[in-house]
Design an enzyme around this catalytic site. Structure first.
Site, PDB file in Angstrom:
ATOM      1  N   ARG A 163      16.592  32.467 -29.264  1.00 20.86           N
ATOM      2  CA  ARG A 163      15.717  32.163 -30.390  1.00 20.86           C
ATOM      3  C   ARG A 163      14.674  33.250 -30.626  1.00 20.86           C
ATOM      4  O   ARG A 163      14.549  33.748 -31.739  1.00 20.86           O
ATOM      5  CB  ARG A 163      15.098  30.803 -30.114  1.00 20.86           C
ATOM      6  CG  ARG A 163      13.714  30.573 -30.493  1.00 20.86           C
ATOM      7  CD  ARG A 163      13.255  29.235 -29.967  1.00 20.86           C
ATOM      8  NE  ARG A 163      14.392  28.413 -29.525  1.00 20.86           N
ATOM      9  CZ  ARG A 163      14.622  27.184 -29.958  1.00 20.86           C
ATOM     10  NH1 ARG A 163      13.817  26.649 -30.831  1.00 20.86           N
ATOM     11  NH2 ARG A 163      15.627  26.496 -29.510  1.00 20.86           N
ATOM     12  N   THR A 164      13.940  33.633 -29.586  1.00 25.12           N
ATOM     13  CA  THR A 164      12.876  34.613 -29.799  1.00 25.12           C
ATOM     14  C   THR A 164      13.463  35.924 -30.284  1.00 25.12           C
ATOM     15  O   THR A 164      12.964  36.547 -31.223  1.00 25.12           O
ATOM     16  CB  THR A 164      12.077  34.825 -28.501  1.00 25.12           C
ATOM     17  OG1 THR A 164      11.605  33.560 -28.057  1.00 25.12           O
ATOM     18  CG2 THR A 164      10.897  35.743 -28.710  1.00 25.12           C
ATOM     19  N   LYS A 204      23.073  48.484 -13.887  1.00 23.99           N
ATOM     20  CA  LYS A 204      23.716  49.636 -13.251  1.00 23.99           C
ATOM     21  C   LYS A 204      22.742  50.421 -12.382  1.00 23.99           C
ATOM     22  O   LYS A 204      23.067  51.499 -11.906  1.00 23.99           O
ATOM     23  CB  LYS A 204      24.286  50.569 -14.328  1.00 23.99           C
ATOM     24  CG  LYS A 204      25.414  49.962 -15.137  1.00 23.99           C
ATOM     25  CD  LYS A 204      25.896  50.966 -16.164  1.00 23.99           C
ATOM     26  CE  LYS A 204      26.775  50.279 -17.210  1.00 23.99           C
ATOM     27  NZ  LYS A 204      26.721  50.978 -18.487  1.00 23.99           N
ATOM     28  N   ARG A 255      10.849  41.608 -23.679  1.00 28.36           N
ATOM     29  CA  ARG A 255      10.721  40.417 -22.836  1.00 28.36           C
ATOM     30  C   ARG A 255      11.187  40.787 -21.437  1.00 28.36           C
ATOM     31  O   ARG A 255      12.194  41.481 -21.274  1.00 28.36           O
ATOM     32  CB  ARG A 255      11.565  39.264 -23.368  1.00 28.36           C
ATOM     33  CG  ARG A 255      11.678  38.153 -22.324  1.00 28.36           C
ATOM     34  CD  ARG A 255      12.211  36.893 -22.872  1.00 28.36           C
ATOM     35  NE  ARG A 255      11.273  36.294 -23.823  1.00 28.36           N
ATOM     36  CZ  ARG A 255      11.449  35.075 -24.316  1.00 28.36           C
ATOM     37  NH1 ARG A 255      12.494  34.365 -23.990  1.00 28.36           N
ATOM     38  NH2 ARG A 255      10.585  34.582 -25.168  1.00 28.36           N
ATOM     39  N   HIS A 263       2.765  35.192 -23.969  1.00 26.52           N
ATOM     40  CA  HIS A 263       3.743  35.250 -25.043  1.00 26.52           C
ATOM     41  C   HIS A 263       2.913  35.183 -26.326  1.00 26.52           C
ATOM     42  O   HIS A 263       2.854  34.148 -26.993  1.00 26.52           O
ATOM     43  CB  HIS A 263       4.693  34.051 -24.912  1.00 26.52           C
ATOM     44  CG  HIS A 263       5.906  34.141 -25.789  1.00 26.52           C
ATOM     45  ND1 HIS A 263       6.076  35.131 -26.728  1.00 26.52           N
ATOM     46  CD2 HIS A 263       7.001  33.349 -25.857  1.00 26.52           C
ATOM     47  CE1 HIS A 263       7.235  34.938 -27.350  1.00 26.52           C
ATOM     48  NE2 HIS A 263       7.816  33.864 -26.831  1.00 26.52           N
TER      49      HIS A 263
END
Lengths: 313, 416
Positions: free
Chosen positions: A62-63, A90, A112, A142
């Site tokens: 969603r974000t 990796k 994020r 946030h």
């Protein structure tokens, strides 16, 4: 890492800590300009020729999507990198990942990460012309979620100072709650209540000028706004809660409990919701729910933040 | 090589005797042979002017972590005024077998800077499962045993390990931290973290471990030194244990006397183990140092390469590079807490020597000439270039500090 430049403008949006009320109001007013009178999102070319890179080190649908749509509505070139499954898997360091993406002409990073402080770290690595938006770092903040919640509250309630706002759930691990508490305080909300068992409240939270309740019924009594938080399943394994069932019994928002709040109470949730755990469907889909409005406003708020951060250059 | 040296007009700090006297000090064949006036027939090979300087016993550190290559850190130690450093058992490689300990000793001898005092592992591989070969570790030169911050979950095993250490008359140097909190980086569960949202460690994680240890002492006969206290309640508990006559002592890292949780604002500074706590805790630690509840100050020196720090705050390895900053930080404390030089320097000389049963830490005639010449006023700029340690991880980087170590001697030989 200082997010405000010497002219008092935002270079990055990393935190709402000490972001002044005037500045928040300015962002909310800017948000208004991206919603037309039919409540539809506008399309502009504010970010034409700019490249927005969403770097998500944690899974999110969603974000990430709302940031993508916001960037596209502003005519930016936008790319989303799901780093959880890419470079760092990796063995590439976070710093190298960011420096490489920057070399590909990124103008704005939306990040994020699972660690508190990761957005500050990324902002330190990028060159001065590149802006960083914190789209959630660990249990820290946030900020755009809190801004969109403010926007939603303002939309429904018009003003802030006389409101009683209750935040319910896993405050301890919630970056949304941290940003929210700061933003609500900045906007002058006098009554901020936190409702949670002691295991899900941060130590010394009482020192931050909020009132804590471990009883849901007492906590939502007379509330104007109820913000429900998501409960993650791993909290049981960590010995913070005995079971989802008991959590729902004590802290779930049911229609019954909602009656204790003000008649015109609004119910919000940053998503994703766990119906039947923290919130019942009748409430989530009921007349008091602003949950889908939040998502809608979220895009406009993110458009405003992106424009604010890139207009500087 | 000069083997007869006279140090002229220095202010001699002899913490055991509470004396601060401006006089001459005479060294011959690695020993202090006279104070004030030269012994008969003494012809100095070298004369050192110590005007405006302090001469103190060489510093003795109770907690230094070493990683290979160790040359830089041993040089950093003498540059910081240290003549002896206790090497933490969780160094690299782990100090859990006699051969590793012997190899550390022989390397240190070749480098010929600071004297290393290895702290052997308390349990094999520090895994907290099986007793380490403490008798052999002692034979190989370990001055004490310890577990650093590696957990021993099983209290019965801890009880037996204490009994076994007592059997071997070995001091146990214990970093008190409840085993449940030893898995990752934490900051203090305090006001600052309300904003940061980092994994938080409450004070009880320290206090409960001290309490567990104290509960085991009367029945095991072990001698325990609690290293790197961080909280007011820990200081209280140590005071109570001492009042009960238990064989305990304690130290605090110099950082915990200076910094608090505010260092981490905006994710700045360095994560510490144990966490930097509130100003109330810091005040209690300082008071503990003044009233003697806390016996010593350690460096908790933990150097990290610059690359290791190019990661988000939470992933950075804990600790700071400290050996070279001990003296300027002591000068800061001397001013801040209004301590005499004797009081200040005793905490890094005479009392660590007493805790370790080491025949050092004084400037008496007949003692080994392990000493350091200090200027409390000379200033120096802390930079990546001026620090000898490979770890440049200090919040003082870029600052100019008062307090410079001018020379360090081990057994009458100039090592810095």
């Amino acid at each position: 890492m200082e997010q405000i430049d010497k002219n008092g403008r935002l270079k990055h949006l990393l935190t709402l800590d000490s972001l002044p009320q005037d500045y928040i109001n300015k962002l909310l007013l800017l948000t208004d300009t991206f919603i037309d009178k039919n409540n539809r999102l506008r399309h502009t070319d504010d970010l034409k020729d700019k490249t927005v890179v969403n770097v998500f080190f944690e899974a999110s649908t969603r974000t990430r999507t709302t940031f993508e749509i916001a960037a596209k509505r502003l005519s930016a070139d936008v790319i989303s990198v799901n780093v959880a499954t890419a470079a760092t898997a990796k063995g590439e360091s976070l710093r190298d990942t960011i420096l490489n993406l920057q070399a590909m002409q990124a103008d704005l990073f939306v990040c994020r990460h699972g660690d508190s402080g990761a957005a500050h770290f990324i902002a330190k690595q990028v060159k001065p012309s590149v802006a960083v938006i914190n789209a959630g770092d660990g249990c820290h903040e946030h900020p755009t979620q809190a801004l969109l919640d403010l926007y939603t509250i303002r939309h429904a309630k018009k003003e802030f100072s006389n409101l009683t706002v209750a935040i319910v759930g896993d405050i301890l691990h919630s970056r949304v709650a941290r940003s929210e508490i700061m933003a609500l305080k900045t906007m002058g909300v006098k009554h901020i209540r936190l409702i949670a068992p002691k295991t899900l409240l941060p130590a010394q939270i009482g020192a931050s000028g909020v009132i804590c309740y471990s009883n849901m019924e007492e906590g939502i009594q007379g509330a104007d706004v109820i913000i429900m938080l998501r409960l993650q399943k791993e909290r049981m394994d960590q010995g913070l809660l005995p079971s989802l069932r008991e959590y729902h019994q004590c802290y779930g928002l049911t229609a019954e409990r909602l009656k204790l709040a003000k008649k015109d109470v609004i119910v919000m949730h940053p998503g994703p919701m766990d119906r039947g755990v923290e919130i019942d469907s009748v409430v989530a889909d009921g007349p008091h729910s602003m949950i889908l409005q939040q998502v809608h406003f979220g895009i406009a708020v993110r458009m405003a933040v992106m424009v604010e951060l890139t207009a500087r250059k | 090589m000069a083997n007869k040296i006279v140090f002229r007009n220095g202010c001699l700090i002899n913490p055991e005797k509470h004396s601060e006297t401006i006089t001459d000090l005479f060294v011959a064949e690695g020993k202090i042979v006279a104070l004030e006036s030269a012994p008969e027939g003494f012809i100095a090979d070298e004369e050192i002017d110590c005007n405006d300087c302090l001469i103190a016993p060489g510093f003795i550190d109770l907690s230094t972590t070493l990683h290979h290559p160790i040359h830089s850190e041993l040089s950093a130690a003498v540059k910081g005024g240290f003549t002896h450093v206790c090497v933490s058992p969780d160094s690299e490689p782990l100090l859990d077998t006699p051969s590793v300990v012997e190899s550390l000793h022989s390397q240190a001898q070749r480098i010929a800077k600071v004297q290393v005092l290895p702290i052997g592992a308390f349990t094999q591989n520090l895994a907290g499962k099986q007793l380490a070969e403490m008798a052999a570790l002692k034979e190989a030169g370990c001055i004490a045993v310890g577990q650093a911050y590696h957990p021993i979950f099983n209290t019965q095993l801890l009880y037996r390990a204490l009994q076994y250490a007592a059997t071997n008359n070995l001091l146990v140097i214990h970093c008190p931290l409840d085993p449940g909190w030893q898995d990752k980086n934490y900051v203090h569960a305090g006001k600052e973290n309300l904003i940061l949202g980092l994994p938080a460690m409450p004070v009880c994680a320290e206090v409960s471990e001290i309490a567990r240890m104290i509960a085991l002492l009367p029945e095991t006969g072990a001698r325990v030194h609690f290293s790197r206290l961080s909280s007011a309640r820990a200081v209280e508990l140590i005071a109570e244990a001492k009042a009960c006559g238990l064989a305990v002592s304690a130290d605090v890292s110099i950082h915990h006397l200076w910094f608090t949780e505010t260092m981490h604002r905006s994710f700045e500074g360095y994560i510490m183990q144990p966490p930097l706590r509130s100003d109330v805790d810091r005040a209690a630690l300082r008071q503990g140092v003044i009233d003697g509840t806390i016996d010593a100050i350690c460096s908790a020196h933990t150097p990290h390469e610059a690359d290791a720090l190019l990661v988000p705050f939470l992933e950075t390895p804990p600790g700071m590079s400290t050996l070279e900053l001990m003296w300027p930080m002591l000068v800061m404390l001397h001013r801040e807490l209004d301590l005499s030089w004797c009081q200040c320097l005793r905490l890094v000389t005479a009392t660590p020597a007493r805790i370790l049963s080491l025949n050092r830490g004084t400037l008496d005639i007949g003692k080994s000439a392990d000493l350091t010449v200090l200027s409390p006023i000379a200033e120096w700029a802390v930079s990546a270039d001026t620090l000898v340690s490979r770890g440049k991880n200090t919040p003082f980087l870029g600052d100019t500090l008062s307090g410079q170590v001018l020379a360090t001697y081990v057994h009458g030989r100039k090592v810095y």
